[in-house]
Design an enzyme around this catalytic site. Structure first.
Site, PDB file in Angstrom:
ATOM      1  N   CYS A 123     -85.092  72.886 -18.045  1.00  9.73           N
ATOM      2  CA  CYS A 123     -84.560  71.524 -18.146  1.00  9.73           C
ATOM      3  C   CYS A 123     -85.715  70.518 -18.281  1.00  9.73           C
ATOM      4  O   CYS A 123     -86.615  70.713 -19.085  1.00  9.73           O
ATOM      5  CB  CYS A 123     -83.678  71.243 -16.939  1.00  9.73           C
ATOM      6  SG  CYS A 123     -82.571  69.835 -17.118  1.00  9.73           S
ATOM      7  N   THR A 124     -85.708  69.464 -17.480  1.00 11.09           N
ATOM      8  CA  THR A 124     -86.725  68.418 -17.619  1.00 11.09           C
ATOM      9  C   THR A 124     -88.061  68.802 -17.003  1.00 11.09           C
ATOM     10  O   THR A 124     -88.983  67.977 -16.952  1.00 11.09           O
ATOM     11  CB  THR A 124     -86.234  67.098 -17.000  1.00 11.09           C
ATOM     12  OG1 THR A 124     -85.860  67.326 -15.635  1.00 11.09           O
ATOM     13  CG2 THR A 124     -85.048  66.552 -17.768  1.00 11.09           C
TER      14      THR A 124
END
Length: 338
Positions: A123-124
């Protein structure tokens, strides 16, 4: 067989699933093949962190155990990494905490990231890798909602918003949350072989495996969910019965609507025509069978609703630009490296 250490970074505001998903995959592989992985977690100062969901995660130790920013090194300097001075796989999860990263964490990554055999983000977590300069000149992805931000803030990174994960040399980045499981399964398959990865996938009740180039959204996620229950039920029926008669007339009968009314309502509520939706579901179904089974192309074409291999071949060329046989060659798992 070499034991590979997986070090997972923890920080306040981390997305707990970004941590636990991949960790469960590697832990499952260790259970299946004892001695294959050693899993460690660490925060900057060794203190517990609070995930974005409110869960408290207690790390095994401090990043200072490896030296560099964050404090003095442990006496052995290894955070229990055995013979290694650095982890084999360094995994950086995502979460709201990546929006305001501690500069010391970024600096730790800048110093120690290149020492890992494999750099992985979920993800981030890609934002943290990019902030440390570890994605410069590389192709990468992240959660679809943050791809534009990643590209804007880090122009040296070639951001691809579509795949669920991207491999570029020793660096692997994945999209949102559950794609971290897909990437971890792919890494286990690379390390220990398909049989082990399939064992783990079955235990976790997930697919083995969505290829990295698969879009971040499945057909069902990419299309809007119909508001009316009869149309939602038709969407589910299509997904579960790709080999059935999925003509507009047949689907309209399931929804108890006239064909014309059904076609208009379906497109209005999902954003795609019934025919286009059926085409996408059948291609996705066939892709999974090509990736995850040894079934022949003729059998897969029937199971996916094409009837003949030639019809499936035309559909693959139109949707993916490659025939089924070539798709299978490219996306079937690679042999294990021990």
């Amino acid at each position: 067989m070499r034991q590979r250490t997986v070090l997972v970074l923890l920080f306040d505001g981390v997305q707990s699933l970004d941590v636990t998903g991949p960790v469960e995959v590697f832990a499952g592989a260790e259970t299946a093949v004892p001695g294959s992985y050693r899993i460690r977690t660490a925060s900057l100062d060794g203190a517990p962190v609070r995930a974005s969901s409110g869960l408290t995660l207690v790390p095994d130790g401090t990043l200072a155990a490896l030296g560099g920013p964050g404090g003095p090194a442990d006496p052995d300097g290894r955070l229990g990494l055995g013979e290694e001075a650095a982890p084999h796989t360094l995994l950086v999860p995502g979460g709201v905490g990546t929006r305001d990263l501690d500069p010391r964490l970024v600096e730790w990554l800048r110093v120690h990231g290149p020492g890992a055999d494999r750099l992985v983000s979920v993800c981030t977590g890609a934002i943290a890798l990019a902030a440390a300069g570890l994605l410069d000149g590389r192709r990468a992805t992240t959660h679809w909602a943050y791809c534009e931000t990643l590209a804007r803030d880090h122009p040296a990174v070639e951001v691809d918003p579509d795949p669920i994960y991207v491999r570029d040399g020793p660096v692997a980045t994945s999209a949102g949350v559950t794609s971290g499981i897909d990437l971890a399964l792919a890494l286990v398959e690379e390390d220990l072989g398909r049989r082990t990865a399939l064992t783990v996938a079955r235990h976790l009740v997930v697919f083995l495996r969505r290829p990295g180039n698969q879009a971040q959204f499945s057909v069902q996620l990419a299309a809007q969910t119909a508001r009316r229950e009869p149309l939602r039920e038709v969407q589910q029926w299509i997904t579960e019965h790709p080999a059935d008669d999925l003509s507009v007339d047949a689907l309209a009968a399931l929804a108890a609507l006239s064909p014309r009314h059904f076609a208009r309502a379906f497109e209005a509520e999902t954003g795609v025509t019934p025919g286009r939706y059926v085409d996408q579901v059948r291609v996705e179904h066939a892709r999974r069978l090509l990736e995850d089974t040894g079934d022949g192309v003729e059998e897969i074409s029937r199971a996916s609703g094409y009837g003949t291999p030639e019809a499936m071949r035309r559909a693959f060329l139109k949707a993916l630009g490659t025939p089924p046989a070539e798709y299978r060659r490219r996306f079937r798992p690679a042999p294990a490296h021990r």
